[in-house]
Design a protein around this motif. Structure first.
Motif, PDB file in Angstrom:
ATOM      1  N   SER A 247       4.917 -22.924   1.540  1.00  0.00           N
ATOM      2  CA  SER A 247       5.525 -23.115   0.093  1.00  0.00           C
ATOM      3  C   SER A 247       7.013 -23.746   0.252  1.00  0.00           C
ATOM      4  N   ALA A 248       6.940 -25.710   0.464  1.00  0.00           N
ATOM      5  CA  ALA A 248       7.971 -25.769   0.423  1.00  0.00           C
ATOM      6  C   ALA A 248       8.179 -27.141  -0.244  1.00  0.00           C
ATOM      7  N   ALA A 249       9.095 -27.340  -1.161  1.00  0.00           N
ATOM      8  CA  ALA A 249       8.993 -28.875  -2.057  1.00  0.00           C
ATOM      9  C   ALA A 249      10.474 -29.007  -2.396  1.00  0.00           C
TER      10      ALA A 249
ATOM     11  N   VAL B 296      15.518 -29.362  -0.287  1.00  0.00           N
ATOM     12  CA  VAL B 296      13.689 -28.778   0.081  1.00  0.00           C
ATOM     13  C   VAL B 296      14.128 -27.740   0.369  1.00  0.00           C
ATOM     14  N   ASN B 297      13.365 -27.008  -1.044  1.00  0.00           N
ATOM     15  CA  ASN B 297      13.696 -24.781  -1.243  1.00  0.00           C
ATOM     16  C   ASN B 297      12.372 -24.954  -0.413  1.00  0.00           C
ATOM     17  N   ILE B 298      11.817 -23.050  -0.167  1.00  0.00           N
ATOM     18  CA  ILE B 298      11.374 -22.649   0.631  1.00  0.00           C
ATOM     19  C   ILE B 298      10.712 -20.943  -0.679  1.00  0.00           C
ATOM     20  N   LEU B 299       9.461 -20.529  -0.457  1.00  0.00           N
ATOM     21  CA  LEU B 299       9.673 -19.483  -0.922  1.00  0.00           C
ATOM     22  C   LEU B 299       8.872 -18.671   0.126  1.00  0.00           C
ATOM     23  N   GLY B 300       8.751 -17.077   0.050  1.00  0.00           N
ATOM     24  CA  GLY B 300       9.097 -16.303   1.193  1.00  0.00           C
ATOM     25  C   GLY B 300       8.993 -14.951   0.125  1.00  0.00           C
ATOM     26  N   VAL B 301       8.792 -13.998   1.115  1.00  0.00           N
ATOM     27  CA  VAL B 301       8.851 -12.361   1.150  1.00  0.00           C
ATOM     28  C   VAL B 301       9.929 -12.466   2.093  1.00  0.00           C
ATOM     29  N   TYR B 302      11.303 -11.567   1.201  1.00  0.00           N
ATOM     30  CA  TYR B 302      12.190 -11.361   2.213  1.00  0.00           C
ATOM     31  C   TYR B 302      11.959  -9.948   2.730  1.00  0.00           C
ATOM     32  N   TYR B 303      12.322  -9.313   3.303  1.00  0.00           N
ATOM     33  CA  TYR B 303      11.306  -7.874   3.764  1.00  0.00           C
ATOM     34  C   TYR B 303      12.753  -7.322   4.329  1.00  0.00           C
TER      35      TYR B 303
ATOM     36  N   SER C 242       3.060 -27.579   4.994  1.00  0.00           N
ATOM     37  CA  SER C 242       3.403 -26.979   3.725  1.00  0.00           C
ATOM     38  C   SER C 242       3.382 -27.732   2.982  1.00  0.00           C
ATOM     39  N   TRP C 243       3.354 -27.059   1.566  1.00  0.00           N
ATOM     40  CA  TRP C 243       2.662 -27.696   0.439  1.00  0.00           C
ATOM     41  C   TRP C 243       3.726 -27.512  -0.387  1.00  0.00           C
ATOM     42  N   TYR C 244       3.868 -28.982  -1.509  1.00  0.00           N
ATOM     43  CA  TYR C 244       5.154 -28.491  -2.930  1.00  0.00           C
ATOM     44  C   TYR C 244       4.626 -27.705  -4.097  1.00  0.00           C
ATOM     45  N   PHE C 245       5.521 -26.859  -4.813  1.00  0.00           N
ATOM     46  CA  PHE C 245       5.210 -26.388  -5.551  1.00  0.00           C
ATOM     47  C   PHE C 245       4.738 -27.179  -6.888  1.00  0.00           C
ATOM     48  N   SER C 246       3.599 -26.327  -6.937  1.00  0.00           N
ATOM     49  CA  SER C 246       2.411 -26.755  -7.559  1.00  0.00           C
ATOM     50  C   SER C 246       2.706 -27.284  -9.209  1.00  0.00           C
ATOM     51  N   ASN C 247       3.855 -26.522 -10.226  1.00  0.00           N
ATOM     52  CA  ASN C 247       4.044 -26.566 -10.818  1.00  0.00           C
ATOM     53  C   ASN C 247       5.206 -28.396 -10.601  1.00  0.00           C
ATOM     54  N   GLN C 248       5.398 -28.739  -9.538  1.00  0.00           N
ATOM     55  CA  GLN C 248       6.448 -29.974  -9.775  1.00  0.00           C
ATOM     56  C   GLN C 248       4.683 -31.145 -10.194  1.00  0.00           C
ATOM     57  N   ALA C 249       3.579 -30.597  -9.764  1.00  0.00           N
ATOM     58  CA  ALA C 249       2.862 -31.966 -10.435  1.00  0.00           C
ATOM     59  C   ALA C 249       1.840 -31.516 -11.631  1.00  0.00           C
TER      60      ALA C 249
ATOM     61  N   SER D   6       5.004 -34.810   2.547  1.00  0.00           N
ATOM     62  CA  SER D   6       6.121 -35.139   3.148  1.00  0.00           C
ATOM     63  C   SER D   6       6.916 -35.120   1.689  1.00  0.00           C
ATOM     64  N   LEU D   7       7.964 -34.224   2.632  1.00  0.00           N
ATOM     65  CA  LEU D   7       9.099 -33.309   1.507  1.00  0.00           C
ATOM     66  C   LEU D   7      10.041 -34.155   3.004  1.00  0.00           C
TER      67      LEU D   7
END
Length: 440
Positions: A319-321, A155-162, A390-397, A4-5
């Motif tokens: 990866s979105a959180a 919510v922030n998202i992680l990815g690859v800029y190309y 999608s899943w939260y950033f691991s360190n948030q837990a 839930s994000l």
């Protein structure tokens, strides 16, 4: 299973200096009441946040926000300060511990919020009307024991800029959707004489950008309560799933897909190499869009896709959180004025609200009624976001400090001084230490 994000947005407020000046009545939400002051008595509100101010355009936190607050509230002066990420937490806690922290500060959700809630640094804002303007899932990420402590950013998202031009030059016609395809794309780039990836590994936090994305495809789809078990002592980083995350990340370095001597470059330097066309990809978050879409030594179109850790035929995890939120100092003398500013900022039509929305193009907004305006860079990712788990950033837990230890050990792994097993063991030892401290 989708966590839930909901949305994203830029860091709205954050900054600092010791709180100064006399203030307004702050008897709300259990704080001690001050003697009422004249309504328009000049006051200074201090703010502190992490990151670096924008250099390619007028910065929201340090320029736009203070200016527009002053236009609406002439008696209010906003003193803003931002600090590099690695200095921010230490500085904030030190100032708070002496009772002279900023009136408003930025911090992170879920378990990390305990860092400022448990010591009594953050003011409870349960029932604040402005919270109703945001998606409840994001608001709840800042709740502790059922009480609210922050206004969310989104919510922030992680990815690859190309670099689309370099992908075309190497004959890559499709965005890689699994780990094998990603490695194949890196190999094609390398064979074409193009540096596949650039990473600023001198800054330890950079490792998180790749690790959490891999975990979203490898760890959580198989065991969505992995982190809860980790904290309960029922799981560990020695588990095969986290071992796979670390092993795959190490593969990028072992095969030369990341530039040589990456430990000698910081994140800012890596970003510059990317925008200058010196590498086809860099792993980062949506918060770096402004920097990574600047014009460099050459012109090229950019795109953004999730780093895939999944095997062929398996679903990719994103990866979105919830990103950080705006906290109010429990000892501020300016609570009433801060609330007025927040209500003005999020009223849906004020110049400050419009500036906030415009500044955060590229974020998936959590404010109700604001549509995503990511532009072409995020089109591919956003389509996946609609249908992929999608899943939260691991360190948030995780308890604060665990991700720092993990990243430090990953730096050693990159240098060849540590093994995958050693990284996992060090992370487990640090977790045991942190959990023991919490129980004291």
């Amino acid at each position: 299973m989708r966590k839930s994000l909901v949305t994203a947005l830029a860091i709205v407020l954050a900054f600092a200096l010791a709180a100064c000046g006399k203030g307004d009545n702050s008897a709300n939400n259990g704080s001690g009441a001050n003697s009422p002051k004249p309504e328009n008595e000049p006051i200074t509100i201090t703010m502190l946040g992490p990151g670096n101010a924008s250099t390619d355009k007028k910065d929201f936190n340090t320029e736009i926000f203070p200016e527009l607050v002053k236009e609406k509230f002439p008696h209010v002066t906003i003193q803003s300060e931002t600090l590099p990420n690695e200095q921010y937490i230490t500085t904030l806690k030190a100032r708070m511990a002496t009772g002279g922290g900023p009136d408003i500060f930025f911090y992170w959700p879920k378990m990390q919020a305990l860092d400022v809630v448990k010591p009594g640094y953050a003011k409870e804002i349960t029932g604040l009307s402005v919270l109703d303007k945001f998606n409840s899932g994001v608001v709840d990420a800042f709740a502790v024991d059922g009480k609210q402590y922050a206004i969310p950013s989104g919510v922030n998202i992680l990815g690859v800029y190309y670099n689309k031009s370099l992908f075309e030059q190497a004959g890559i016609t499709e965005i890689p959707g699994d780990w094998e395809a990603f490695l194949a794309a890196c190999q094609k780039l390398q064979d074409a004489g193009i540096q596949p990836l650039v990473s600023g590994d001198k800054d330890g936090f950079v490792a998180q950008f790749g690790l959490y994305q891999l975990a979203a495809s490898i760890v959580y789809p198989q065991e969505n309560d992995f982190d809860a078990k980790l904290l309960a002592g029922e799981q560990s980083f020695a588990d095969p799933k986290w071992q796979e995350v670390l092993t795959k990340y190490k593969t990028l370095y072992d095969r030369g897909f990341v530039q040589k001597n990456s430990l000698g470059a910081g994140n800012t330097q890596a970003q510059q190499l990317f925008i200058d066309g010196k590498a086809a990809m860099t792993i980062d978050g949506n918060w770096s869009q402004s920097n990574l879409t600047q014009k460099g030594a050459v012109d090229f179109d950019r795109g953004f896709f999730p780093l895939p850790g999944n095997d062929p035929g398996e679903s990719i995890g994103l990866s979105a959180a919830p990103s950080g939120g705006t906290f109010i100092n429990a000892k501020t003398e300016h609570y009433d004025t801060i609330v007025q500013i927040m209500e003005y900022m999020y009223d849906g039509e004020s110049p400050l609200f419009k500036a906030w929305v415009e500044y955060n193009v590229g974020q998936v907004p959590s404010y109700k009624g604001v549509d995503f305006q990511g532009g072409e860079v995020f089109d591919e990712y956003y389509r996946l976001f609609q249908t992929s788990p999608s899943w939260y950033f691991s360190n948030q837990a995780w308890p604060g400090g665990l991700s720092d230890e993990l990243c430090a050990k990953v730096q050693e792994m990159i240098s060849g001084k540590e093994t995958v097993e050693g990284v996992a063991k060090a992370a487990d030892l640090k977790l045991s230490e942190l959990m023991a401290q919490q129980q004291q």
